[in-house]
Motif scaffolding. Structure first.
Motif, PDB file in Angstrom:
ATOM      1  N   ALA A 249       0.827  -1.215   0.000  1.00  0.00           N
ATOM      2  CA  ALA A 249       0.000   0.000   0.000  1.00  0.00           C
ATOM      3  C   ALA A 249       0.856   1.258   0.000  1.00  0.00           C
ATOM      4  O   ALA A 249       0.410   2.314  -0.458  1.00  0.00           O
ATOM      5  CB  ALA A 249      -0.930  -0.009   1.213  1.00  0.00           C
ATOM      6  N   ASP A 250       2.092   1.130   0.489  1.00  0.00           N
ATOM      7  CA  ASP A 250       2.921   2.343   0.575  1.00  0.00           C
ATOM      8  C   ASP A 250       4.236   2.199  -0.190  1.00  0.00           C
ATOM      9  O   ASP A 250       5.243   2.793   0.185  1.00  0.00           O
ATOM     10  CB  ASP A 250       3.186   2.687   2.042  1.00  0.00           C
ATOM     11  N   LEU A 251       4.229   1.438  -1.279  1.00  0.00           N
ATOM     12  CA  LEU A 251       5.448   1.359  -2.096  1.00  0.00           C
ATOM     13  C   LEU A 251       5.787   2.733  -2.685  1.00  0.00           C
ATOM     14  O   LEU A 251       6.960   3.097  -2.800  1.00  0.00           O
ATOM     15  CB  LEU A 251       5.265   0.335  -3.222  1.00  0.00           C
ATOM     16  N   ALA A 252       4.739   3.483  -3.023  1.00  0.00           N
ATOM     17  CA  ALA A 252       5.004   4.822  -3.574  1.00  0.00           C
ATOM     18  C   ALA A 252       5.703   5.687  -2.528  1.00  0.00           C
ATOM     19  O   ALA A 252       6.619   6.462  -2.853  1.00  0.00           O
ATOM     20  CB  ALA A 252       3.696   5.472  -4.017  1.00  0.00           C
ATOM     21  N   GLY A 253       5.301   5.535  -1.268  1.00  0.00           N
ATOM     22  CA  GLY A 253       5.953   6.280  -0.181  1.00  0.00           C
ATOM     23  C   GLY A 253       7.408   5.887  -0.058  1.00  0.00           C
ATOM     24  O   GLY A 253       8.280   6.737   0.193  1.00  0.00           O
ATOM     25  N   ARG A 259      15.821   6.192   0.701  1.00  0.00           N
ATOM     26  CA  ARG A 259      16.128   5.083   1.623  1.00  0.00           C
ATOM     27  C   ARG A 259      14.890   4.200   1.816  1.00  0.00           C
ATOM     28  O   ARG A 259      14.533   3.816   2.931  1.00  0.00           O
ATOM     29  CB  ARG A 259      16.639   5.606   2.965  1.00  0.00           C
ATOM     30  N   GLY A 260      14.288   3.902   0.674  1.00  0.00           N
ATOM     31  CA  GLY A 260      12.987   3.224   0.689  1.00  0.00           C
ATOM     32  C   GLY A 260      13.037   1.835   1.296  1.00  0.00           C
ATOM     33  O   GLY A 260      12.033   1.365   1.847  1.00  0.00           O
ATOM     34  N   GLU A 261      14.192   1.155   1.191  1.00  0.00           N
ATOM     35  CA  GLU A 261      14.244  -0.192   1.786  1.00  0.00           C
ATOM     36  C   GLU A 261      14.011  -0.111   3.297  1.00  0.00           C
ATOM     37  O   GLU A 261      13.363  -0.982   3.884  1.00  0.00           O
ATOM     38  CB  GLU A 261      15.599  -0.845   1.499  1.00  0.00           C
ATOM     39  N   ARG A 262      14.550   0.935   3.924  1.00  0.00           N
ATOM     40  CA  ARG A 262      14.322   1.096   5.371  1.00  0.00           C
ATOM     41  C   ARG A 262      12.844   1.397   5.652  1.00  0.00           C
ATOM     42  O   ARG A 262      12.301   0.986   6.660  1.00  0.00           O
ATOM     43  CB  ARG A 262      15.197   2.235   5.929  1.00  0.00           C
ATOM     44  N   TRP A 263      12.241   2.141   4.762  1.00  0.00           N
ATOM     45  CA  TRP A 263      10.811   2.458   4.951  1.00  0.00           C
ATOM     46  C   TRP A 263       9.980   1.174   4.894  1.00  0.00           C
ATOM     47  O   TRP A 263       9.077   0.947   5.692  1.00  0.00           O
ATOM     48  CB  TRP A 263      10.363   3.468   3.884  1.00  0.00           C
ATOM     49  N   ASN A 299      19.358  -3.070   4.270  1.00  0.00           N
ATOM     50  CA  ASN A 299      18.164  -2.328   3.836  1.00  0.00           C
ATOM     51  C   ASN A 299      18.421  -0.818   3.766  1.00  0.00           C
ATOM     52  O   ASN A 299      17.579  -0.020   4.188  1.00  0.00           O
ATOM     53  CB  ASN A 299      16.972  -2.628   4.761  1.00  0.00           C
ATOM     54  N   THR A 300      19.561  -0.460   3.219  1.00  0.00           N
ATOM     55  CA  THR A 300      19.922   0.957   3.152  1.00  0.00           C
ATOM     56  C   THR A 300      19.601   1.573   1.794  1.00  0.00           C
ATOM     57  O   THR A 300      19.855   2.767   1.584  1.00  0.00           O
ATOM     58  CB  THR A 300      21.431   1.120   3.400  1.00  0.00           C
ATOM     59  N   GLY A 301      19.070   0.749   0.867  1.00  0.00           N
ATOM     60  CA  GLY A 301      18.985   1.226  -0.509  1.00  0.00           C
ATOM     61  C   GLY A 301      17.713   1.982  -0.860  1.00  0.00           C
ATOM     62  O   GLY A 301      16.770   2.081  -0.075  1.00  0.00           O
ATOM     63  N   GLU A 302      17.748   2.471  -2.079  1.00  0.00           N
ATOM     64  CA  GLU A 302      16.582   3.152  -2.649  1.00  0.00           C
ATOM     65  C   GLU A 302      15.601   2.121  -3.206  1.00  0.00           C
ATOM     66  O   GLU A 302      16.007   1.030  -3.624  1.00  0.00           O
ATOM     67  CB  GLU A 302      17.016   4.053  -3.814  1.00  0.00           C
ATOM     68  N   VAL A 303      14.343   2.485  -3.224  1.00  0.00           N
ATOM     69  CA  VAL A 303      13.338   1.703  -3.963  1.00  0.00           C
ATOM     70  C   VAL A 303      12.969   2.556  -5.174  1.00  0.00           C
ATOM     71  O   VAL A 303      12.437   3.660  -5.026  1.00  0.00           O
ATOM     72  CB  VAL A 303      12.099   1.412  -3.083  1.00  0.00           C
ATOM     73  N   ASP A 332       6.452  -0.669  -9.641  1.00  0.00           N
ATOM     74  CA  ASP A 332       5.422   0.077 -10.383  1.00  0.00           C
ATOM     75  C   ASP A 332       4.087  -0.651 -10.444  1.00  0.00           C
ATOM     76  O   ASP A 332       3.108  -0.112 -10.941  1.00  0.00           O
ATOM     77  CB  ASP A 332       5.861   0.273 -11.840  1.00  0.00           C
ATOM     78  N   GLY A 333       4.098  -1.913 -10.051  1.00  0.00           N
ATOM     79  CA  GLY A 333       2.852  -2.679 -10.120  1.00  0.00           C
ATOM     80  C   GLY A 333       2.784  -3.615 -11.315  1.00  0.00           C
ATOM     81  O   GLY A 333       1.897  -4.458 -11.399  1.00  0.00           O
TER      82      GLY A 333
END
Ligand code: GLY
Ligand code: MN
Ligand code: MN
Length: 501
Positions: A249-253, A259-263, A299-303, A332-333
């Protein structure tokens, strides 16, 4: 008892006067008198203890929970009991630091078998120093502990103060063989060795081997799950599904924040902690090329849009049973053609692995079936060396070229430990036959590192794993995590449906 000492420092003294001591012990409402209800796990734990009792007649068996472990200075990690202790008591979450389960052999006149006694540090009175001054165990600091009566009511075992343990172990120690699960608590193992030495029994290699045989037996005892355990696995998987759906639900976030992997890790962790006891192991949140590092928990990377993210995560419920599930999701889905090509190959391998599961099949058949499909795809893509066929690479003495792209096994037992039953021998594990009630993962993958010059360019920098938790049933298997979509088309539809909510 902890195996490590916390640093003592007087740089933050807490002055205590006699006036304060007498003041703090008075003026409290009576403690609640109602006893807790019997734990649902209690009868199952009792049946497990009866099995252990039959296997070790006449011996005194010592199964420690373990102690608190220092994280830094005077801060401990959250407590987690040793798995054998949890299995044989039914206690989970953070219970009970320093406790020791002892199965005392009973004489024939007393009915034979064993009496289960739990030694632990019960709630201290309000007239004690522990009540207000002990930051590690005291009620002011870590909350009220259970009483002996509480634990007896909850678990249906006898309970005694931990201070009685030494004498209880020493009773007839020359005549009654003692065994201890050594790695659960080194201080208790040392205590048992001391008690033995005082009774004239040295901790010879043979004695230590007998201890290790107990630990191994208890590890293997967990292999076939009872109905309570299967139910706990179902709950862990349901909670894990909530966590995965929150991530989707929050992949866009995750993309937007950086640092999306941490998110992603945090989102899953929030739900793991909310739904259950926490994560059953550090979550692997691996986007893009990170998916090719099998245990990527930094888990420091970008998504990034266009990438895949491999999420390998599981919620551990309060009873400590954990799920272990992987989904590889297009950020992206929608999968690109190359991503789908890899994904569908891994799916076919996973399906073949699952279909090999039935009572009487060998555990190793799961990997054999899955890896054959992996090898067939690698061969069809022209990635195996010139002249090497599928049978050649699958030969265990020679070849094994396919392992460059899937170096790990396809399956492991799952339960209180994510890699459960670790002390089983090869004969009891890899070469053993599957039995009803065993819970295993099926988790093939394909990993094409960004710098792999032998991989087709369209595959480089992408890794896919699909992992499900499967129970062996009388007529085959049930995929306990079937509620989480698996095919590439179903994963896309799942993401779209969650985004539309
Ligand atoms: N999450 C570790 C494993 O899949 O075995
Ligand atoms: Mn796994
Ligand atoms: Mn996993």
């Amino acid at each position: 008892m902890s195996s490590e000492q916390q640093a003592k420092s007087d740089n933050r003294p807490r002055p205590t006067t006699d006036e304060f001591r007498s003041f703090v012990r008075e003026g409290w409402a009576p403690r609640r008198s109602a006893l807790p209800a019997r734990a649902p796990a209690a009868p199952y734990a009792q049946a497990r203890r009866a099995t252990v009792s039959d296997r070790f007649p006449g011996e005194r068996l010592v199964i420690p929970a373990g102690g608190l472990k220092i994280r830094s200075n005077d801060c401990d990690y959250a407590f987690r009991p040793h798995s054998a202790f949890a299995h044989l008591t039914g206690l989970g979450s953070d219970r009970e630091p320093d406790a020791v389960l002892v199965l005392h052999p009973r004489g024939e006149a007393d009915g034979g078998g064993h009496e289960a006694v739990l030694y632990f540090r019960p709630l201290a009175g309000r007239d004690t120093e522990e009540f207000f001054a002990d930051a590690r165990y005291g009620e002011f600091w870590v909350g009220a502990r259970p009483t002996l009566e509480d634990v007896e009511a909850e678990l249906g075992v006898s309970a005694r103060h931990i201070d009685e343990l030494r004498d209880a172990l020493a009773k007839d120690a020359g005549a009654v063989a003692l065994r201890v699960v050594r790695d659960a608590d080194r201080d208790i193992a040392a205590l048992v060795d001391q008690v033995r030495a005082e009774a004239g029994v040295e901790a010879t290699e043979e004695v230590v081997a007998a201890d290790e045989a107990l630990a191994a037996y208890l590890s293997v005892l967990r292999m076939a799950k009872d109905e309570y355990e299967i139910e706990q696995m179902r709950e862990a998987i349901a909670a894990t599904t909530v966590g995965f759906e929150a991530v989707i639900a929050d992949l866009a976030g995750a993309v937007e924040r950086g640092r999306g992997e941490r998110w992603v890790e945090g989102t899953f962790g929030l739900h793991a902690r909310h739904q259950g006891n926490g994560v059953g192991y550090d979550s692997i949140c691996a986007a893009g090329d990170h998916a090719n590092t099998l245990h990527w928990i930094k888990n420091t990377g970008e998504v990034r849009p266009g990438d895949l993210i491999l999420l390998d995560a599981g919620v551990e419920v309060d009873s400590l049973y954990t799920a272990d599930i992987t989904r590889t999701l297009p950020v992206d889905g929608t999968f690109t053609d190359a991503q789908r090509e890899i994904y569908d190959a891994v799916y076919a391998a996973q399906q073949a692995g699952m279909e090999a599961i039935r009572p009487g099949a060998k555990f190793s058949d799961i990997h054999a079936a899955a890896i054959r499909v992996i090898a067939e795809h690698l061969h069809a893509w022209g990635l195996l060396p010139e002249g090497v066929g599928v049978e050649d690479t699958l030969n265990e003495e020679h070849g094994q070229y396919h392992r460059r792209w899937m170096v790990h096994g396809t399956s492991h037992h799952l339960g209180i430990d994510v890699h459960d039953c670790a002390l089983a021998t090869r004969e009891q594990y890899l070469d053993a036959t599957l039995e009803v009630g065993m819970v295993v993962t099926v988790e093939p993958g394909l990993y094409f590192k960004a710098d792999d010059l032998l991989a087709p360019e369209r595959f480089r920098g992408q890794g896919v794993r699909i992992e499900d938790d499967v129970v062996v049933t009388s007529d085959g298997y049930e995929n306990l995590s079937a509620g989480m979509p698996r095919t590439s088309a179903d994963v896309e539809a799942w993401i779209a449906a969650i985004r539309a909510r």
